[in-house]
Design a protein around this motif. Structure first.
Motif, PDB file in Angstrom:
ATOM      1  N   ASN A 198      39.991 -68.460  -0.564  1.00  0.00           N
ATOM      2  CA  ASN A 198      41.198 -68.339   0.241  1.00  0.00           C
ATOM      3  C   ASN A 198      41.788 -66.933   0.179  1.00  0.00           C
ATOM      4  O   ASN A 198      42.816 -66.654   0.792  1.00  0.00           O
ATOM      5  CB  ASN A 198      42.251 -69.362  -0.205  1.00  0.00           C
ATOM      6  CG  ASN A 198      41.885 -70.773   0.208  1.00  0.00           C
ATOM      7  OD1 ASN A 198      41.464 -71.002   1.339  1.00  0.00           O
ATOM      8  ND2 ASN A 198      42.027 -71.724  -0.703  1.00  0.00           N
ATOM      9  N   ASP A 199      41.139 -66.054  -0.588  1.00  0.00           N
ATOM     10  CA  ASP A 199      41.562 -64.659  -0.649  1.00  0.00           C
ATOM     11  C   ASP A 199      40.814 -63.859   0.409  1.00  0.00           C
ATOM     12  O   ASP A 199      39.605 -63.999   0.575  1.00  0.00           O
ATOM     13  CB  ASP A 199      41.267 -64.065  -2.026  1.00  0.00           C
ATOM     14  CG  ASP A 199      42.139 -64.671  -3.109  1.00  0.00           C
ATOM     15  OD1 ASP A 199      43.238 -65.150  -2.766  1.00  0.00           O
ATOM     16  OD2 ASP A 199      41.726 -64.671  -4.287  1.00  0.00           O
ATOM     17  N   GLY A 200      41.533 -63.020   1.119  1.00  0.00           N
ATOM     18  CA  GLY A 200      40.930 -62.208   2.163  1.00  0.00           C
ATOM     19  C   GLY A 200      41.182 -60.737   1.965  1.00  0.00           C
ATOM     20  O   GLY A 200      41.417 -60.262   0.848  1.00  0.00           O
ATOM     21  N   ILE A 201      41.180 -60.012   3.059  1.00  0.00           N
ATOM     22  CA  ILE A 201      41.329 -58.565   3.021  1.00  0.00           C
ATOM     23  C   ILE A 201      42.674 -58.146   2.435  1.00  0.00           C
ATOM     24  O   ILE A 201      42.829 -57.019   1.945  1.00  0.00           O
ATOM     25  CB  ILE A 201      41.136 -57.985   4.441  1.00  0.00           C
ATOM     26  CG1 ILE A 201      41.026 -56.463   4.415  1.00  0.00           C
ATOM     27  CG2 ILE A 201      42.240 -58.427   5.360  1.00  0.00           C
ATOM     28  CD1 ILE A 201      39.807 -55.930   3.729  1.00  0.00           C
ATOM     29  N   GLU A 202      43.658 -59.038   2.451  1.00  0.00           N
ATOM     30  CA  GLU A 202      44.983 -58.687   1.921  1.00  0.00           C
ATOM     31  C   GLU A 202      44.949 -58.419   0.421  1.00  0.00           C
ATOM     32  O   GLU A 202      45.825 -57.737  -0.126  1.00  0.00           O
ATOM     33  CB  GLU A 202      45.998 -59.799   2.233  1.00  0.00           C
ATOM     34  CG  GLU A 202      45.918 -61.030   1.371  1.00  0.00           C
ATOM     35  CD  GLU A 202      44.824 -62.011   1.764  1.00  0.00           C
ATOM     36  OE1 GLU A 202      44.640 -63.035   1.074  1.00  0.00           O
ATOM     37  OE2 GLU A 202      44.146 -61.746   2.791  1.00  0.00           O
ATOM     38  N   LYS A 203      43.926 -58.925  -0.269  1.00  0.00           N
ATOM     39  CA  LYS A 203      43.814 -58.756  -1.716  1.00  0.00           C
ATOM     40  C   LYS A 203      43.022 -57.499  -2.107  1.00  0.00           C
ATOM     41  O   LYS A 203      43.019 -57.100  -3.278  1.00  0.00           O
ATOM     42  CB  LYS A 203      43.134 -59.974  -2.333  1.00  0.00           C
ATOM     43  CG  LYS A 203      43.900 -61.280  -2.171  1.00  0.00           C
ATOM     44  CD  LYS A 203      45.109 -61.328  -3.061  1.00  0.00           C
ATOM     45  CE  LYS A 203      45.749 -62.708  -3.023  1.00  0.00           C
ATOM     46  NZ  LYS A 203      46.959 -62.779  -3.874  1.00  0.00           N
ATOM     47  N   VAL A 204      42.349 -56.884  -1.158  1.00  0.00           N
ATOM     48  CA  VAL A 204      41.468 -55.758  -1.461  1.00  0.00           C
ATOM     49  C   VAL A 204      42.281 -54.543  -1.868  1.00  0.00           C
ATOM     50  O   VAL A 204      43.298 -54.198  -1.253  1.00  0.00           O
ATOM     51  CB  VAL A 204      40.570 -55.433  -0.251  1.00  0.00           C
ATOM     52  CG1 VAL A 204      39.796 -54.132  -0.469  1.00  0.00           C
ATOM     53  CG2 VAL A 204      39.607 -56.583   0.011  1.00  0.00           C
ATOM     54  N   GLU A 205      41.807 -53.868  -2.921  1.00  0.00           N
ATOM     55  CA  GLU A 205      42.439 -52.643  -3.413  1.00  0.00           C
ATOM     56  C   GLU A 205      41.380 -51.574  -3.614  1.00  0.00           C
ATOM     57  O   GLU A 205      40.173 -51.845  -3.587  1.00  0.00           O
ATOM     58  CB  GLU A 205      43.158 -52.919  -4.735  1.00  0.00           C
ATOM     59  CG  GLU A 205      44.286 -53.934  -4.639  1.00  0.00           C
ATOM     60  CD  GLU A 205      44.933 -54.204  -5.982  1.00  0.00           C
ATOM     61  OE1 GLU A 205      45.901 -53.507  -6.322  1.00  0.00           O
ATOM     62  OE2 GLU A 205      44.443 -55.109  -6.689  1.00  0.00           O
ATOM     63  N   LEU A 206      41.838 -50.336  -3.840  1.00  0.00           N
ATOM     64  CA  LEU A 206      40.965 -49.204  -4.104  1.00  0.00           C
ATOM     65  C   LEU A 206      41.307 -48.625  -5.465  1.00  0.00           C
ATOM     66  O   LEU A 206      42.458 -48.666  -5.897  1.00  0.00           O
ATOM     67  CB  LEU A 206      41.124 -48.139  -3.020  1.00  0.00           C
ATOM     68  CG  LEU A 206      40.883 -48.605  -1.582  1.00  0.00           C
ATOM     69  CD1 LEU A 206      41.213 -47.491  -0.591  1.00  0.00           C
ATOM     70  CD2 LEU A 206      39.446 -49.075  -1.400  1.00  0.00           C
ATOM     71  N   THR A 207      40.293 -48.066  -6.119  1.00  0.00           N
ATOM     72  CA  THR A 207      40.522 -47.493  -7.453  1.00  0.00           C
ATOM     73  C   THR A 207      40.290 -45.988  -7.477  1.00  0.00           C
ATOM     74  O   THR A 207      40.242 -45.388  -8.544  1.00  0.00           O
ATOM     75  CB  THR A 207      39.615 -48.182  -8.491  1.00  0.00           C
ATOM     76  OG1 THR A 207      38.250 -48.026  -8.109  1.00  0.00           O
ATOM     77  CG2 THR A 207      39.937 -49.665  -8.592  1.00  0.00           C
ATOM     78  N   ALA A 208      40.151 -45.392  -6.301  1.00  0.00           N
ATOM     79  CA  ALA A 208      40.015 -43.929  -6.177  1.00  0.00           C
ATOM     80  C   ALA A 208      40.487 -43.532  -4.788  1.00  0.00           C
ATOM     81  O   ALA A 208      40.539 -44.363  -3.874  1.00  0.00           O
ATOM     82  CB  ALA A 208      38.569 -43.495  -6.401  1.00  0.00           C
TER      83      ALA A 208
END
Length: 597
Positions: A580-590
């Motif tokens: 149920n997790d989508g693109i809204e949960k995506v993060e970047l680390t650089a």
């Protein structure tokens, strides 16, 4: 020898050398020096990056395509995988969540309640949700999507047998009623839909249930016939999804910004930039760190080019799709909105179609070019639908002798000893094949199959002399181009395994244009009230698969594992069908994608 023939023989010779190196010439089936296949079960479903996240940032997406995307950003109108992936991944207006077995869940924008006895369904949407332009989301937005599809001037392909299952839908479409009588607004957040029949398909989004909403306040002043060319669809669509389209370079790129009104909470990313990247350049671009992810998925026959890159993680999953060979057997009657079979069609001989299927050494191609990411398909239901897939179906395993016997029995014989069979009347016989352009490997694969057919005496030529650009390919197939006798393509099934939307008499997606009373009965049986019994439905699926296999109007080629390369700066990207997790949960680390060595 002219240059063209010399080039063809050179290509074929190169292919045969590759295939021979993998044991292709071993008649016993035991292959020496065979390439090691990928263990597809080991592909992760989610990135493993656990580094500390930066705030915001821009995700850089490569849309791997050798053609411009069409840019139809409305679920009711889009037709190809590229527009579909942009919608699905970033700007979706999808109402229902998906749970195990690809059934509708309760975690989305709407909940579904079904009364099977009354043949009615109730859709209830969340309250206090806003569109990206701050307008409230109401049940009118759900209802209006039905009226777009049902309109007499609708230009899309989703007015089909399924949709006509809604009470009053056909009467409205035919201009005999001012409203769809089976659709009733209860209040601002609830609607009721009456159906002619209810089957298990409704729990997967079938039976005519539509699973997206549209911004009525933006679209209602635009005539349905004009939606396809409108700015509201092409340039500035309003959305319920996590991101909002901000800027478009037609066919080339899309810039999206976070939707502050997204009902699950504002996304972690600030922006997403999507750019079309040719297949010949995609591997180098990923290694150079130009992009974070490649969509819709990475070409399986180029897996070897990226598998050792240190700056990416490769995710994988069974694809809700299959590749197939389709035979043109009729036309689409736009006035009647139905398939009309041509009894005199060149390919209207079952033994001929079966012979063509047996002659294809798909097993060899899968081993050489796909590293185990493709396997020969035996059915038009992918194995991921385990409750319905018929694993006992034999399909068309490569058998040159069987192909020759079928052609002989059907009356296709080489009467002038030129190496090619004439038709049943002794006249020259050439089959025109259409396929989609891609990498040089796609060309080699198609030429190998052409050689397979030559080996059994069939003359097959590319319908335009070459493989066709993606958009033009589907335009020609959809238009029943007279120069296409058979074509190679793929279907994305979505989460609803019911085949009625692809193979029924009223389905525009029925591109091979085959129908029969028996086929219609089998399709209706799968989605019948009796099929609410799970055992009954499973048996109905088996019967349909057996019929389609024997009939061979559409022949499955490959089952598919899709791979998605993701840069190692990306965090929380998932390809799990049931997450149920989508693109809204995506993060970047650089700040920028990691570059390869």
């Amino acid at each position: 020898m002219n240059k063209k023939n010399w080039l063809l023989l050179t290509v074929l010779a190169a292919i045969m050398l590759v295939l021979a190196a993998c044991g292709g010439g071993d008649k016993s089936g035991e292959k020496s020096n065979q390439k090691e296949k990928v263990d597809t079960s080991k592909f992760p479903l989610q990135t493993t990056n656990k580094d500390e996240s930066i705030k915001g940032g821009t995700l850089k997406v490569a849309l791997q395509s050798d053609a411009p995307f069409k840019g139809l950003f409305l679920y009711e109108l889009y037709e190809d995988a590229y527009d579909g992936k942009i919608l699905e991944q970033f700007t979706y207006n999808t109402l229902f969540s998906t749970k195990e077995d690809f059934l509708i869940g309760d975690e989305g924008l709407a909940k579904l309640d079904v009364d099977t006895d009354a043949k009615k369904a109730t859709v209830t949407i969340k309250k206090d949700v806003k569109w990206s332009d701050d307008q409230p989301f109401t049940i009118d937005d759900v209802i209006y999507s039905y009226y777009i599809i049902g309109d007499k001037d609708y230009t899309g392909v989703r007015y089909d047998t399924d949709f006509q299952n809604i009470v009053g839908a056909k009467e409205y479409h035919d201009g005999k009623a001012k409203d769809i009588s089976g659709i009733k607004k209860i209040d601002d957040y609830t609607m009721e839909i009456s159906f002619k029949k209810i089957s298990p398909a409704i729990y997967s989004g079938g039976d005519g249930l539509w699973s997206t909403a549209v911004p009525k306040h933006q679209l209602e002043k635009i005539a349905v016939k004009d939606l396809q060319k409108s700015d509201a669809v092409r340039k500035n669509p309003v959305t319920l999804g996590a991101f909002v389209i901000n800027k478009i370079v037609k066919g080339e790129s899309v810039e999206l910004v976070a939707n502050k009104n997204y009902y699950k909470g504002q996304p972690k990313l600030d922006k997403v930039v999507i750019e079309v990247v040719p297949s010949a350049s995609i591997a180098a671009a990923l290694k150079a760190g130009k992009y974070d992810v490649s969509l819709p998925n990475y070409p399986a026959n180029d897996y070897g080019s990226i598998k050792d890159f240190k700056n990416i993680e490769i995710l994988g999953r069974p694809e809700l799709a299959y590749s197939y060979l389709g035979f043109k057997l009729g036309k689409w009657d736009s006035k009647k909105s139905e398939v009309v079979v041509d009894e005199n069609a060149k390919m209207n001989d079952k033994q001929l179609r079966q012979a063509i299927a047996y002659a294809m050494n798909i097993e060899e191609v899968a081993d050489v070019y796909y590293d185990g990411l493709r396997t020969r398909g035996n059915s038009l239901i992918p194995p991921v639908f385990s409750s319905f897939y018929n694993d006992s179906l034999k399909g068309y395993k490569y058998d040159k002798k069987k192909a020759e016997e079928l052609l002989d029995a059907a009356g296709y014989k080489d009467t002038n000893n030129d190496g090619y069979r004439e038709d049943k009347d002794g006249k020259p016989f050439t089959i025109k094949l259409a396929g989609m352009a891609g990498s040089d490997k796609d060309d080699k694969i198609v030429q190998f199959y052409i050689q397979n057919w030559k080996d059994v005496g069939l003359k097959v030529e590319l319908s335009t002399g070459r493989l066709i650009e993606f958009n033009s390919f589907y335009e020609k197939v959809k238009a029943d181009d007279k120069d296409i006798d058979m074509y190679m393509a793929a279907w994305g099934t979505g989460t609803n395994p019911s085949p009625i939307g692809l193979y029924s008499k009223a389905a525009q997606f029925n591109y091979n244009r085959y129908t029969s009373p028996e086929l219609e009965k089998l399709l209706l049986d799968i989605d019948s009230p009796e099929a609410l019994d799970s055992k009954y439905r499973a048996e109905a699926f088996v019967k349909w698969q057996e019929f389609m296999s024997d009939n061979a109007a559409t022949v499955p080629m490959y089952f598919r594992t899709e791979i998605i390369p993701v840069n190692k700066r990306v965090k929380n990207w998932t390809v799990d069908h049931f997450s149920n997790d989508g693109i809204e949960k995506v993060e970047l680390t650089a700040d920028e994608p990691v570059k390869g060595e």
